[in-house]
Write an enzyme that holds these catalytic residues in place. Structure first.
Site, PDB file in Angstrom:
ATOM      1  N   SER A  31      40.892  35.627  34.869  1.00  0.00           N
ATOM      2  CA  SER A  31      40.081  35.230  36.013  1.00  0.00           C
ATOM      3  C   SER A  31      39.121  36.382  36.300  1.00  0.00           C
ATOM      4  O   SER A  31      39.292  37.493  35.782  1.00  0.00           O
ATOM      5  CB  SER A  31      40.959  34.962  37.237  1.00  0.00           C
ATOM      6  OG  SER A  31      41.563  36.178  37.673  1.00  0.00           O
ATOM      7  N   ASP A  53      38.860  31.863  33.280  1.00  0.00           N
ATOM      8  CA  ASP A  53      39.283  30.874  34.256  1.00  0.00           C
ATOM      9  C   ASP A  53      38.248  30.693  35.366  1.00  0.00           C
ATOM     10  O   ASP A  53      37.797  31.672  35.940  1.00  0.00           O
ATOM     11  CB  ASP A  53      40.623  31.326  34.845  1.00  0.00           C
ATOM     12  CG  ASP A  53      41.374  30.211  35.524  1.00  0.00           C
ATOM     13  OD1 ASP A  53      41.025  29.047  35.322  1.00  0.00           O
ATOM     14  OD2 ASP A  53      42.328  30.513  36.261  1.00  0.00           O
ATOM     15  N   HIS A  54      37.891  29.471  35.642  1.00  0.00           N
ATOM     16  CA  HIS A  54      37.115  29.034  36.810  1.00  0.00           C
ATOM     17  C   HIS A  54      36.043  30.007  37.292  1.00  0.00           C
ATOM     18  O   HIS A  54      36.242  30.734  38.253  1.00  0.00           O
ATOM     19  CB  HIS A  54      38.056  28.721  37.971  1.00  0.00           C
ATOM     20  CG  HIS A  54      38.901  27.535  37.706  1.00  0.00           C
ATOM     21  ND1 HIS A  54      40.127  27.658  37.087  1.00  0.00           N
ATOM     22  CD2 HIS A  54      38.718  26.230  37.940  1.00  0.00           C
ATOM     23  CE1 HIS A  54      40.672  26.456  36.971  1.00  0.00           C
ATOM     24  NE2 HIS A  54      39.831  25.570  37.466  1.00  0.00           N
ATOM     25  N   ASP A  99      33.285  26.445  36.705  1.00  0.00           N
ATOM     26  CA  ASP A  99      33.719  25.520  37.750  1.00  0.00           C
ATOM     27  C   ASP A  99      32.610  25.419  38.792  1.00  0.00           C
ATOM     28  O   ASP A  99      32.500  26.260  39.673  1.00  0.00           O
ATOM     29  CB  ASP A  99      35.014  26.001  38.392  1.00  0.00           C
ATOM     30  CG  ASP A  99      35.571  25.006  39.376  1.00  0.00           C
ATOM     31  OD1 ASP A  99      34.879  24.016  39.695  1.00  0.00           O
ATOM     32  OD2 ASP A  99      36.700  25.220  39.846  1.00  0.00           O
TER      33      ASP A  99
END
Length: 184
Positions: free
Chosen positions: A60, A107-108, A142
């Site tokens: 992340s 991640d995102h 995202d």
């Protein structure tokens, strides 16, 4: 269940889709683990080998910045980029030695984190030129928090960068996530 016919290390390009198809055909999920340091990366690699199972290692934005160290400023996403690159290189260095099969993923990344993604893509291009393989298997964008059509403008420049370096990318748009494959 047939044996996975993939060499240990970071799985990229078409092999990512092959692994997803293999998992679906054999009815198992591939776990994804967010990591924050060499200790968590090594633990995930060791566990994957013990279980003889592929794994998704994820960074992340915050985890990547933490990987770089709390003493490094994150102005301009500097620490997050450095941590994501350093962490990815650590995974590349050790996954094969451990004998683990790894999908390396970010991640995102919301719109405000696109400079982080840009920094990783720049580092990925340099890594690809030297090693002939992508730094990351995939990146997750995202953009579900955006409601206007402007959310698509930033994506128009990304497919070429992804194709060039053999990446797979996921995008979150609106309330429904749609996976778009951008790889060679």
């Amino acid at each position: 269940m047939t044996k996975i016919n993939m060499a240990p290390g970071v799985i990229t390009g078409d092999q990512v889709q092959e692994l997803f198809s293999y998992a679906k055909a054999n009815q198992f999920a591939i776990p994804g683990v967010n990591v924050t340091g060499t200790n968590t990366v090594n633990t995930v690699l060791e566990t994957a080998v013990q279980l003889n199972a592929p794994v998704i290692i994820q960074f992340s934005n915050g985890g990547a910045a933490f990987f770089a160290g709390k003493g490094l400023s994150n102005d301009g996403q500097r620490a997050a980029i450095a941590g994501a690159v350093s962490g990815a290189q650590h995974v590349h260095q050790l996954a094969e030695l451990y004998g683990a099969r790894v999908i390396l993923h970010t991640d995102h990344a919301a719109k405000k984190l696109l400079p982080w993604v840009d920094g990783m893509l720049d580092a990925g291009e340099a890594f690809y030129k030297v090693h002939g393989k992508p730094l990351y298997s995939s990146h997750m964008l995202d953009l579900s928090g955006r409601t206007d059509s402007g959310k698509y403008r930033n994506l128009q420049t990304l497919p070429g960068a992804y194709e060039q370096n053999g990446h797979d990318s996921g995008t979150g748009i609106g309330r429904h996530r749609r996976r778009r494959r951008w790889c060679r």
